[in-house]
Design an enzyme around this catalytic site. Sequence first.
Site, PDB file in Angstrom:
ATOM      1  N   GLU A 107      29.904  40.791  48.868  1.00  0.00           N
ATOM      2  CA  GLU A 107      31.226  41.340  49.227  1.00  0.00           C
ATOM      3  C   GLU A 107      31.234  41.936  50.634  1.00  0.00           C
ATOM      4  O   GLU A 107      32.221  41.796  51.364  1.00  0.00           O
ATOM      5  CB  GLU A 107      31.658  42.371  48.188  1.00  0.00           C
ATOM      6  CG  GLU A 107      31.996  41.717  46.846  1.00  0.00           C
ATOM      7  CD  GLU A 107      32.361  42.710  45.751  1.00  0.00           C
ATOM      8  OE1 GLU A 107      32.347  43.941  45.994  1.00  0.00           O
ATOM      9  OE2 GLU A 107      32.653  42.246  44.631  1.00  0.00           O
ATOM     10  N   ASN A 112      45.235  50.408  40.512  1.00  0.00           N
ATOM     11  CA  ASN A 112      44.239  51.462  40.268  1.00  0.00           C
ATOM     12  C   ASN A 112      43.523  51.861  41.562  1.00  0.00           C
ATOM     13  O   ASN A 112      42.401  52.349  41.548  1.00  0.00           O
ATOM     14  CB  ASN A 112      43.259  51.021  39.170  1.00  0.00           C
ATOM     15  CG  ASN A 112      42.544  49.730  39.501  1.00  0.00           C
ATOM     16  OD1 ASN A 112      42.653  49.210  40.609  1.00  0.00           O
ATOM     17  ND2 ASN A 112      41.790  49.206  38.552  1.00  0.00           N
ATOM     18  N   TYR A 118      38.086  37.596  43.414  1.00  0.00           N
ATOM     19  CA  TYR A 118      38.432  37.798  42.004  1.00  0.00           C
ATOM     20  C   TYR A 118      38.124  36.552  41.174  1.00  0.00           C
ATOM     21  O   TYR A 118      38.776  36.315  40.147  1.00  0.00           O
ATOM     22  CB  TYR A 118      39.898  38.213  41.876  1.00  0.00           C
ATOM     23  CG  TYR A 118      40.153  39.670  42.225  1.00  0.00           C
ATOM     24  CD1 TYR A 118      39.296  40.682  41.786  1.00  0.00           C
ATOM     25  CD2 TYR A 118      41.257  40.052  42.982  1.00  0.00           C
ATOM     26  CE1 TYR A 118      39.524  42.027  42.094  1.00  0.00           C
ATOM     27  CE2 TYR A 118      41.501  41.392  43.291  1.00  0.00           C
ATOM     28  CZ  TYR A 118      40.624  42.370  42.844  1.00  0.00           C
ATOM     29  OH  TYR A 118      40.858  43.697  43.141  1.00  0.00           O
ATOM     30  N   LYS A 169      43.439  49.567  47.883  1.00  0.00           N
ATOM     31  CA  LYS A 169      44.447  48.547  47.583  1.00  0.00           C
ATOM     32  C   LYS A 169      45.821  48.950  48.137  1.00  0.00           C
ATOM     33  O   LYS A 169      46.026  50.094  48.534  1.00  0.00           O
ATOM     34  CB  LYS A 169      44.498  48.342  46.058  1.00  0.00           C
ATOM     35  CG  LYS A 169      43.159  47.885  45.457  1.00  0.00           C
ATOM     36  CD  LYS A 169      43.255  47.678  43.947  1.00  0.00           C
ATOM     37  CE  LYS A 169      41.909  47.282  43.358  1.00  0.00           C
ATOM     38  NZ  LYS A 169      42.003  46.947  41.904  1.00  0.00           N
ATOM     39  N   HIS A 204      38.970  49.095  44.901  1.00  0.00           N
ATOM     40  CA  HIS A 204      37.924  48.173  44.435  1.00  0.00           C
ATOM     41  C   HIS A 204      36.596  48.709  44.934  1.00  0.00           C
ATOM     42  O   HIS A 204      36.515  49.221  46.055  1.00  0.00           O
ATOM     43  CB  HIS A 204      38.132  46.766  45.021  1.00  0.00           C
ATOM     44  CG  HIS A 204      36.891  45.934  44.878  1.00  0.00           C
ATOM     45  ND1 HIS A 204      36.593  45.251  43.727  1.00  0.00           N
ATOM     46  CD2 HIS A 204      35.824  45.753  45.715  1.00  0.00           C
ATOM     47  CE1 HIS A 204      35.410  44.661  43.864  1.00  0.00           C
ATOM     48  NE2 HIS A 204      34.922  44.939  45.057  1.00  0.00           N
TER      49      HIS A 204
HETATM   50  P1  IDP Z   1      37.101  46.808  38.398  1.00  0.00           P
HETATM   51  O1  IDP Z   1      38.077  46.836  39.539  1.00  0.00           O
HETATM   52  O2  IDP Z   1      37.050  48.131  37.670  1.00  0.00           O
HETATM   53  O3  IDP Z   1      35.741  46.307  38.794  1.00  0.00           O
HETATM   54  P2  IDP Z   1      37.588  44.169  37.197  1.00  0.00           P
HETATM   55  O4  IDP Z   1      37.409  43.851  35.748  1.00  0.00           O
HETATM   56  O5  IDP Z   1      36.602  43.609  38.168  1.00  0.00           O
HETATM   57  O6  IDP Z   1      37.676  45.781  37.297  1.00  0.00           O
HETATM   58  O7  IDP Z   1      39.063  43.702  37.580  1.00  0.00           O
HETATM   59  C1  IDP Z   1      39.453  43.678  38.922  1.00  0.00           C
HETATM   60  C2  IDP Z   1      40.866  44.215  39.041  1.00  0.00           C
HETATM   61  O8  IDP Z   1      41.759  43.375  38.330  1.00  0.00           O
HETATM   62  C3  IDP Z   1      41.068  45.605  38.435  1.00  0.00           C
HETATM   63  O9  IDP Z   1      40.684  46.662  39.287  1.00  0.00           O
HETATM   64  C4  IDP Z   1      42.549  45.604  38.188  1.00  0.00           C
HETATM   65  O10 IDP Z   1      43.257  45.920  39.375  1.00  0.00           O
HETATM   66  C5  IDP Z   1      42.825  44.153  37.814  1.00  0.00           C
HETATM   67  N1  IDP Z   1      42.861  43.994  36.357  1.00  0.00           N
HETATM   68  C6  IDP Z   1      41.812  44.032  35.505  1.00  0.00           C
HETATM   69  N2  IDP Z   1      42.216  43.856  34.227  1.00  0.00           N
HETATM   70  C7  IDP Z   1      43.577  43.721  34.277  1.00  0.00           C
HETATM   71  C8  IDP Z   1      44.603  43.499  33.280  1.00  0.00           C
HETATM   72  O11 IDP Z   1      44.347  43.422  32.078  1.00  0.00           O
HETATM   73  N3  IDP Z   1      45.883  43.422  33.742  1.00  0.00           N
HETATM   74  C9  IDP Z   1      46.208  43.492  35.058  1.00  0.00           C
HETATM   75  N4  IDP Z   1      45.276  43.677  36.026  1.00  0.00           N
HETATM   76  C10 IDP Z   1      43.984  43.794  35.651  1.00  0.00           C
HETATM   77 MG    MG Z   2      35.161  44.424  39.475  1.00  0.00          MG
END
Ligand code: IDP
Ligand code: MG
Length: 154
Positions: free
Chosen positions: A128, A114, A51, A11, A117
């Site tokens: 994907e 974080n 997303y 990212k 992805h």
């Molecule tokens: P993942 O990346 O661990 O698979 P997902 O639930 O698929 O997690 O969410 C995708 C991305 O959305 C996360 O990596 C994060 O960057 C963002 N995200 C998820 N939950 C939150 C939140 O509560 N606040 C802000 N961003 C979030």
């Molecule tokens: Mg995910």
Amino acid sequence: MNVQRSLVLIKPDGLQRDLLGEVIGRFERKGLKIVGLKLIRLTESMLDEHYAHLADKPFFASIKEFMMQTPVVGIVFEGIDAIEAIRKLIGSTNPRQADAGTIRADLAMNVPSNLVHASDSVENATVEVKRFFKDEELFQYEKITDRYVFGEGV
Ligand code: IDP
Ligand code: MG
């Protein structure tokens, strides 16, 4: 031997913080083979698809905006049970709760940024990889280390 392909995106925080080499290096050292690699300028329509499972969340617009701040690095890795292996390497979504030793735990502090992805299932990995890579951008080749990394496939 269950050889899988999985999509990873590094990212914009990874690019801004000069962590591209560190992140790619962790996957390389694990023994995952890079079969596709490029910079991608994400568009809103790509992110609406990517997303889609977050479309009703309050942070949907801001996460899309964040992902468009800079190009991202798209990588397709190949390896035995690669999808699960990569999810273990990256750690859980919240970097402060992720297991120590994972990319997110070791290198990040907050949920939106974080760093990475990674595909979370066989079905999603297939979709994907296709979403971000054309067939001619994916490569099949032998590495001299394959015998050590793949071994007998167990
Ligand atoms: P993942 O990346 O661990 O698979 P997902 O639930 O698929 O997690 O969410 C995708 C991305 O959305 C996360 O990596 C994060 O960057 C963002 N995200 C998820 N939950 C939150 C939140 O509560 N606040 C802000 N961003 C979030
Ligand atoms: Mg995910």
